[in-house]
Structures are given as structure tokens and as C-alpha cells.
Design a protein around this motif. Structure first.
Motif, mmCIF file in Angstrom:
data_model
loop_
_atom_site.group_PDB
_atom_site.id
_atom_site.type_symbol
_atom_site.label_atom_id
_atom_site.label_comp_id
_atom_site.label_asym_id
_atom_site.label_seq_id
_atom_site.Cartn_x
_atom_site.Cartn_y
_atom_site.Cartn_z
ATOM 1 N N ASN A 168 -15.236 13.497 7.008
ATOM 2 C CA ASN A 168 -15.512 12.333 6.294
ATOM 3 C C ASN A 168 -14.057 11.330 6.459
ATOM 4 O O ASN A 168 -13.283 11.717 5.699
ATOM 5 C CB ASN A 168 -15.999 12.188 4.770
ATOM 6 C CG ASN A 168 -16.401 11.067 4.365
ATOM 7 O OD1 ASN A 168 -15.593 9.938 4.712
ATOM 8 N ND2 ASN A 168 -16.898 11.104 3.278
ATOM 9 N N GLU A 170 -13.211 8.240 6.483
ATOM 10 C CA GLU A 170 -12.800 7.203 5.555
ATOM 11 C C GLU A 170 -12.433 7.828 4.258
ATOM 12 O O GLU A 170 -11.274 7.298 3.627
ATOM 13 C CB GLU A 170 -13.949 6.238 5.391
ATOM 14 C CG GLU A 170 -14.166 5.492 6.614
ATOM 15 C CD GLU A 170 -15.311 4.157 6.206
ATOM 16 O OE1 GLU A 170 -15.732 4.228 5.320
ATOM 17 O OE2 GLU A 170 -15.321 3.360 7.042
ATOM 18 N N LYS A 171 -12.954 8.693 3.905
ATOM 19 C CA LYS A 171 -12.532 9.458 2.487
ATOM 20 C C LYS A 171 -11.187 9.916 2.932
ATOM 21 O O LYS A 171 -10.037 10.081 1.864
ATOM 22 C CB LYS A 171 -13.202 10.512 2.150
ATOM 23 C CG LYS A 171 -13.243 11.353 0.647
ATOM 24 C CD LYS A 171 -14.003 12.171 0.396
ATOM 25 C CE LYS A 171 -13.798 12.734 -0.898
ATOM 26 N NZ LYS A 171 -12.656 13.709 -1.093
ATOM 27 N N ASP A 172 -10.801 10.648 3.672
ATOM 28 C CA ASP A 172 -9.608 11.147 4.134
ATOM 29 C C ASP A 172 -8.559 10.309 4.358
ATOM 30 O O ASP A 172 -7.363 10.227 3.608
ATOM 31 C CB ASP A 172 -9.565 12.009 5.403
ATOM 32 C CG ASP A 172 -10.229 13.349 5.627
ATOM 33 O OD1 ASP A 172 -10.724 13.686 4.157
ATOM 34 O OD2 ASP A 172 -10.832 13.785 6.389
ATOM 35 N N CYS A 174 -8.598 7.231 2.842
ATOM 36 C CA CYS A 174 -8.363 6.629 1.444
ATOM 37 C C CYS A 174 -7.605 7.308 0.702
ATOM 38 O O CYS A 174 -6.841 7.174 -0.138
ATOM 39 C CB CYS A 174 -9.726 6.639 0.883
ATOM 40 S SG CYS A 174 -9.897 5.478 -0.612
ATOM 41 N N GLU A 175 -7.542 8.768 0.894
ATOM 42 C CA GLU A 175 -6.655 9.500 0.226
ATOM 43 C C GLU A 175 -5.288 9.280 0.598
ATOM 44 O O GLU A 175 -4.435 9.634 -0.111
ATOM 45 C CB GLU A 175 -7.240 11.040 0.412
ATOM 46 C CG GLU A 175 -8.586 11.371 -0.617
ATOM 47 C CD GLU A 175 -9.035 12.604 -0.408
ATOM 48 O OE1 GLU A 175 -8.291 13.369 0.651
ATOM 49 O OE2 GLU A 175 -9.997 13.166 -1.157
ATOM 50 N N CYS A 200 -12.412 1.552 0.834
ATOM 51 C CA CYS A 200 -11.995 2.384 0.070
ATOM 52 C C CYS A 200 -12.692 2.131 -1.422
ATOM 53 O O CYS A 200 -12.431 3.024 -2.304
ATOM 54 C CB CYS A 200 -10.479 2.253 -0.254
ATOM 55 S SG CYS A 200 -9.457 3.117 0.948
ATOM 56 N N GLN A 202 -15.689 2.846 -2.359
ATOM 57 C CA GLN A 202 -16.439 3.838 -2.831
ATOM 58 C C GLN A 202 -15.708 5.311 -3.143
ATOM 59 O O GLN A 202 -16.382 6.071 -3.767
ATOM 60 C CB GLN A 202 -17.649 4.310 -1.788
ATOM 61 C CG GLN A 202 -16.875 4.664 -0.500
ATOM 62 C CD GLN A 202 -17.997 4.786 0.564
ATOM 63 O OE1 GLN A 202 -19.047 5.560 0.353
ATOM 64 N NE2 GLN A 202 -17.810 4.240 1.743
ATOM 65 N N TYR A 203 -14.592 5.219 -2.943
ATOM 66 C CA TYR A 203 -13.583 6.298 -3.165
ATOM 67 C C TYR A 203 -12.603 6.038 -4.142
ATOM 68 O O TYR A 203 -11.753 7.160 -4.668
ATOM 69 C CB TYR A 203 -12.982 6.880 -1.998
ATOM 70 C CG TYR A 203 -13.987 7.306 -0.848
ATOM 71 C CD1 TYR A 203 -15.016 8.069 -0.911
ATOM 72 C CD2 TYR A 203 -13.846 6.640 0.360
ATOM 73 C CE1 TYR A 203 -15.852 8.427 -0.085
ATOM 74 C CE2 TYR A 203 -14.945 6.666 1.402
ATOM 75 C CZ TYR A 203 -15.717 7.730 1.204
ATOM 76 O OH TYR A 203 -16.808 8.031 2.375
ATOM 77 N N THR A 206 -11.725 8.852 -7.044
ATOM 78 C CA THR A 206 -10.964 9.817 -6.703
ATOM 79 C C THR A 206 -9.612 9.779 -6.829
ATOM 80 O O THR A 206 -8.794 9.162 -6.490
ATOM 81 C CB THR A 206 -11.189 10.064 -4.898
ATOM 82 O OG1 THR A 206 -12.701 10.036 -5.013
ATOM 83 C CG2 THR A 206 -10.599 11.376 -4.669
ATOM 84 N N ALA A 208 -6.941 10.813 -5.438
ATOM 85 C CA ALA A 208 -6.395 11.239 -4.520
ATOM 86 C C ALA A 208 -4.863 11.876 -4.487
ATOM 87 O O ALA A 208 -4.488 12.664 -3.981
ATOM 88 C CB ALA A 208 -6.500 10.255 -3.257
#
Length: 214
Positions: A168, A170-172, A174-175, A200, A202-203, A206, A208
């Protein structure tokens, strides 16, 4: 073996001493532990000033990280070429990003030890978002990404969390963006976002920065 400022006999310890003295006199401190992995990408961010280069070299000398960095081919023109290469530079053609990613992956797979510094912003001016070549290199070469940083507000620089690309992207990313939140380059207004705010969204729940620090 290619000699650089980081491994040239006699000269290297002298340069390291000068780097320590320069950081001390300028009030800068180093944070984080030197990565132990033999191969990895070091993200250099924020990248908003030419001073980033000198502080980055100084931190590498002080911590003993023998690294290489990628720069646009125009930096290696004429008599500057040998100097830039001795400083760890590798000239790249930015007009062929896909080819550059593939070549970099091959370099990692062909070397047991390689630490490569990449500035994903690609320019000192503010952009829409980071270029993702560094992420694809890490993913395809199966190597970790070290989040390096320079915070001019606190006068500290060094190594942050180490992350491993997942399925993923985009999630990475975003973190990664969450980690750099609050870290100030010399010209904070020029710092490019890793991702757009919409990407970002949707995350956003998180934690992060906390997660990455563990």
C-alpha cells in the motif's frame, strides 16, 4: 573500490574532525542511531536550501555512514565532475525517470553494501508532491527506507525511523509525511508535501509518527 570523501585514507578522519568542529561551532546536533543494514535508501528531507548538502555531508562524516547521492547531470559539468564524484555524487538524467529507477534497482542488487541518499522533492522549490522513484526502488530492490532529516529550527539532523515498503504505497507515503510534519527546512515554505491532502485523507486517523518511531 571507488574512493570518496567517506573512505579516502588519511583524508577521511581529517574531514570527519572538521565536520564535527563545524557542527559544534554552528550549534548543530545529531539525533538517531546509525542504520545497521548494509543496503538502504536515505530520504533527505526537507530539501529547501543548498545548505542541506553541506550539513548532510557533515552528518555522514560524523556518523561514519559511507553513502552516495544522486544529482542532476549539470552539477557534474567540466572540472566539477571529479569533485562531485569524490563527494559521493552520481550523475543522473532526470528526463528518464523510469530508466533511472531500473538502473538504481540493479545497482542495489549488484552490491552487498550500498547506502544511497535521495531527495524525493527533486528541487529546492515547492512542488505539488514528492516524486515516488525512491519508493519504487526500495520496493523492487527489497531494501528499507531510512528517513533522514534536517530541522533548521531546532538545529538537529540525523536518522529517523526505518520503514519497509508494503503493498500500500499511499499509506506508506502518508506515514512518511506524518513523520516530517513539524520538521522545518531552512525555508519551510518551500517544503513539498509527500502526498496531496486528498490522498492522505483516508489515513488521517493513523498515528503514523508514533508508529514509525517504535
Amino acid at each position: 573500490m571507488r574512493f570518496t570523501i567517506f573512505n579516502t585514507p588519511v583524508i577521511r578522519p581529517i574531514c570527519s574532525l572538521i565536520a564535527r568542529l563545524a557542527l559544534f561551532l554552528s550549534g548543530w546536533k545529531i539525533e538517531g542511531k546509525k542504520p545497521k543494514a548494509p543496503r538502504y535508501i536515505i530520504v533527505a528531507a526537507p530539501h529547501t536550501s543548498n545548505w542541506d548538502f553541506f550539513y548532510g555531508i557533515a552528518i555522514s562524516l560524523c556518523t561514519g555512514v559511507q553513502c552516495y547521492w544522486m544529482g542532476k547531470s549539470s552539477l557534474f559539468w567540466g572540472p566539477f565532475g571529479p569533485v562531485m564524484r569524490w563527494l559521493g555524487g552520481i550523475a543522473v538524467d532526470r528526463t528518464k525517470p523510469k530508466s533511472m529507477v531500473n538502473q538504481t534497482v540493479c545497482c542495489f542488487k549488484g552490491n552487498k553494501q550500498l547506502r544511497l541518499v535521495i531527495c524525493p522533492e527533486g528541487t529546492r522549490a515547492k512542488g505539488d508532491r514528492w516524486r515516488t522513484g525512491f519508493y519504487h526502488v526500495a520496493k523492487n530492490a527489497n531494501i528499507p527506507i531510512v528517513l533522514g532529516y534536517l530541522d533548521f529550527k531546532r538545529k538537529v539532523g540525523g536518522f529517523g525511523p526505518i520503514i519497509k515498503p508494503t503493498d500500500n504505497m499511499e499509506k506508506d507515503l502518508c506515514e512518511i509525511q506524518a513523520f516530517y510534519d513539524g520538521i522545518n527546512g531552512k525555508f519551510p515554505e518551500r517544503f513539498s508535501p509527500v502526498l496531496s491532502k486528498n490522498c492522505c485523507a483516508q489515513y488521517c486517523d493513523t498515528p503514523a509518527k508514533t508508529a514509525l518511531a517504535k
